[in-house]
Design a protein around this motif. Structure first.
Motif, PDB file in Angstrom:
ATOM      1  N   UNK A  21       0.829  -1.209   0.000  1.00 29.83           N
ATOM      2  CA  UNK A  21       0.000   0.000   0.000  1.00 29.83           C
ATOM      3  C   UNK A  21       0.862   1.257   0.000  1.00 29.83           C
ATOM      4  N   UNK A  22       1.959   1.211   0.761  1.00 33.38           N
ATOM      5  CA  UNK A  22       2.855   2.371   0.825  1.00 33.38           C
ATOM      6  C   UNK A  22       3.481   2.649  -0.535  1.00 33.38           C
ATOM      7  N   UNK A  23       3.904   1.598  -1.229  1.00 34.31           N
ATOM      8  CA  UNK A  23       4.470   1.769  -2.571  1.00 34.31           C
ATOM      9  C   UNK A  23       3.415   2.357  -3.506  1.00 34.31           C
ATOM     10  N   UNK A  24       2.181   1.860  -3.398  1.00 34.02           N
ATOM     11  CA  UNK A  24       1.097   2.391  -4.229  1.00 34.02           C
ATOM     12  C   UNK A  24       0.883   3.874  -3.979  1.00 34.02           C
ATOM     13  N   UNK A  25       0.873   4.253  -2.701  1.00 35.99           N
ATOM     14  CA  UNK A  25       0.632   5.648  -2.340  1.00 35.99           C
ATOM     15  C   UNK A  25       1.759   6.558  -2.811  1.00 35.99           C
ATOM     16  N   UNK A  26       3.006   6.151  -2.585  1.00 40.71           N
ATOM     17  CA  UNK A  26       4.150   6.979  -2.983  1.00 40.71           C
ATOM     18  C   UNK A  26       4.219   7.092  -4.509  1.00 40.71           C
ATOM     19  N   UNK A  30       3.851  10.384  -6.810  1.00 39.86           N
ATOM     20  CA  UNK A  30       4.849  10.766  -7.814  1.00 39.86           C
ATOM     21  C   UNK A  30       4.205  10.925  -9.186  1.00 39.86           C
ATOM     22  N   UNK A  31       3.228  10.069  -9.494  1.00 39.32           N
ATOM     23  CA  UNK A  31       2.514  10.189 -10.764  1.00 39.32           C
ATOM     24  C   UNK A  31       1.681  11.465 -10.805  1.00 39.32           C
ATOM     25  N   UNK A  32       1.024  11.767  -9.712  1.00 43.43           N
ATOM     26  CA  UNK A  32       0.155  12.950  -9.633  1.00 43.43           C
ATOM     27  C   UNK A  32       0.966  14.235  -9.747  1.00 43.43           C
ATOM     28  N   UNK A  33       2.077  14.296  -9.027  1.00 39.43           N
ATOM     29  CA  UNK A  33       2.856  15.538  -8.959  1.00 39.43           C
ATOM     30  C   UNK A  33       3.884  15.678 -10.063  1.00 39.43           C
ATOM     31  N   UNK A  34       4.144  14.568 -10.809  1.00 42.99           N
ATOM     32  CA  UNK A  34       5.187  14.609 -11.825  1.00 42.99           C
ATOM     33  C   UNK A  34       6.569  14.655 -11.219  1.00 42.99           C
ATOM     34  N   UNK A  35       6.704  14.096 -10.005  1.00 39.13           N
ATOM     35  CA  UNK A  35       7.970  14.151  -9.274  1.00 39.13           C
ATOM     36  C   UNK A  35       9.076  13.375  -9.988  1.00 39.13           C
ATOM     37  N   UNK A 154     -11.458  17.444 -13.900  1.00 43.06           N
ATOM     38  CA  UNK A 154     -10.819  18.764 -13.788  1.00 43.06           C
ATOM     39  C   UNK A 154      -9.826  18.750 -12.623  1.00 43.06           C
ATOM     40  N   UNK A 155      -8.610  19.129 -12.920  1.00 46.61           N
ATOM     41  CA  UNK A 155      -7.583  19.157 -11.884  1.00 46.61           C
ATOM     42  C   UNK A 155      -6.820  17.864 -11.719  1.00 46.61           C
ATOM     43  N   UNK A 156      -7.267  16.788 -12.388  1.00 46.50           N
ATOM     44  CA  UNK A 156      -6.549  15.511 -12.318  1.00 46.50           C
ATOM     45  C   UNK A 156      -5.422  15.540 -13.344  1.00 46.50           C
ATOM     46  N   UNK A 157      -4.164  15.415 -12.910  1.00 48.55           N
ATOM     47  CA  UNK A 157      -3.040  15.475 -13.855  1.00 48.55           C
ATOM     48  C   UNK A 157      -3.146  14.416 -14.942  1.00 48.55           C
ATOM     49  N   UNK A 158      -2.596  14.754 -16.100  1.00 48.91           N
ATOM     50  CA  UNK A 158      -2.676  13.875 -17.269  1.00 48.91           C
ATOM     51  C   UNK A 158      -2.171  12.474 -16.989  1.00 48.91           C
ATOM     52  N   UNK A 159      -0.960  12.348 -16.431  1.00 50.04           N
ATOM     53  CA  UNK A 159      -0.367  11.028 -16.231  1.00 50.04           C
ATOM     54  C   UNK A 159      -1.172  10.189 -15.248  1.00 50.04           C
TER      55      UNK A 159
END
Length: 266
Positions: A21-26, A30-35, A154-159
């Protein structure tokens, strides 16, 4: 003689599952923020970890339903801890579905937990135990596609949107494959209690090969096309259009060249 009971510790969530779960969350963050410097890596980790979470929940649903139907041994076997290492067929339940995901982008159903069926009374209960797993995939697909059919993108990043679309595709394929009335799959488990003893005896020898049979059929181009036509029709009905699911799979396979259109914001 002592009888098997389900203790509180038998239901404690496993640290292994918490780690997944932690890997999924991190990876989701990272996918959401483009980190991540390479977005495909983040999408790959997020989708793979989330897919393993869904596999764990699938098997947990079987076990939990069996517990409430009369099989009190599932706790002592570790099935209620969501630990994938406790499943009777870890290779079939986790490893093979992940490998098939990497090779073909299909949510292959895994092996079920071992249920002591003689402890359970009533055909409806037996059917429900088998149906509980793929119904979990249906619920998971509904959650993944919610932003699409609720028109809340709306507001959901592309990736992240692409990753959700591909994850939804996996859940839909898993649900369809699991519900097939093929010996060895959950769909047959739903029907089996209602079949005659003679029919069950005739079908039983083929159960170990049911998954291999489905696997072989999916390699037939005409069957594969019909299968995915159904999958895509369901996703279209849920508002997941072709571009997000195509780009989601393209980003997931980060080791391949990602189409330029999937790297440019729509």
């Amino acid at each position: 003689m002592a009888t098997a009971t389900t203790q509180h510790g038998d239901r404690r969530v496993s640290p292994v599952f918490v780690g997944i779960l932690a890997v999924t969350a991190v990876a989701g963050w990272a996918t959401w923020t483009g980190f991540a410097a390479q977005p495909g890596v983040a999408v790959f980790l997020f989708v793979t970890a989330a897919w393993i979470v869904s596999l764990c929940l699938h098997e947990y649903a079987h076990a939990r339903t069996a517990l409430h139907s009369g099989d009190i041994t599932v706790g002592a076997k570790g099935y209620l801890t969501l630990n994938p290492l406790k499943y009777t067929h870890a290779l079939l339940s986790i490893v093979l579905p992940v490998v098939f995901l990497l090779l073909n982008g299909i949510g292959l159903p895994g092996g079920a937990v071992f249920i002591e069926r003689d402890r359970i009374r009533g055909r409806w209960r037996h059917s429900l135990i088998s149906a509980a797993g793929p119904l979990t995939n249906v619920l998971f697909a509904a959650v993944c596609t919610a932003p699409f059919w609720l028109h809340a993108l709306d507001g959901v990043p592309r990736d992240f949107r692409y990753a959700l679309a591909f994850l939804a595709l996996l859940q839909v394929t898993a649900a369809i494959l699991n519900f097939l009335p093929v010996p060895g799959l959950d769909g047959y488990g739903v029907l089996e209690p209602w079949l005659s003893y003679q029919v069950k005896r005739q079908v039983e020898p083929f159960a170990p090969f049911g998954l291999l049979f489905v696997f072989a059929l999916l390699w037939v181009p005409s069957v594969n096309q019909v299968f995915f036509d159904v999958v895509y029709a369901i996703l279209d009905g849920l508002g997941v259009e072709p571009v997000p699911r195509y780009c989601g799979e393209a980003l997931y396979r980060f080791w391949q060249d990602t189409p330029e259109g999937c790297l440019i914001s729509p």
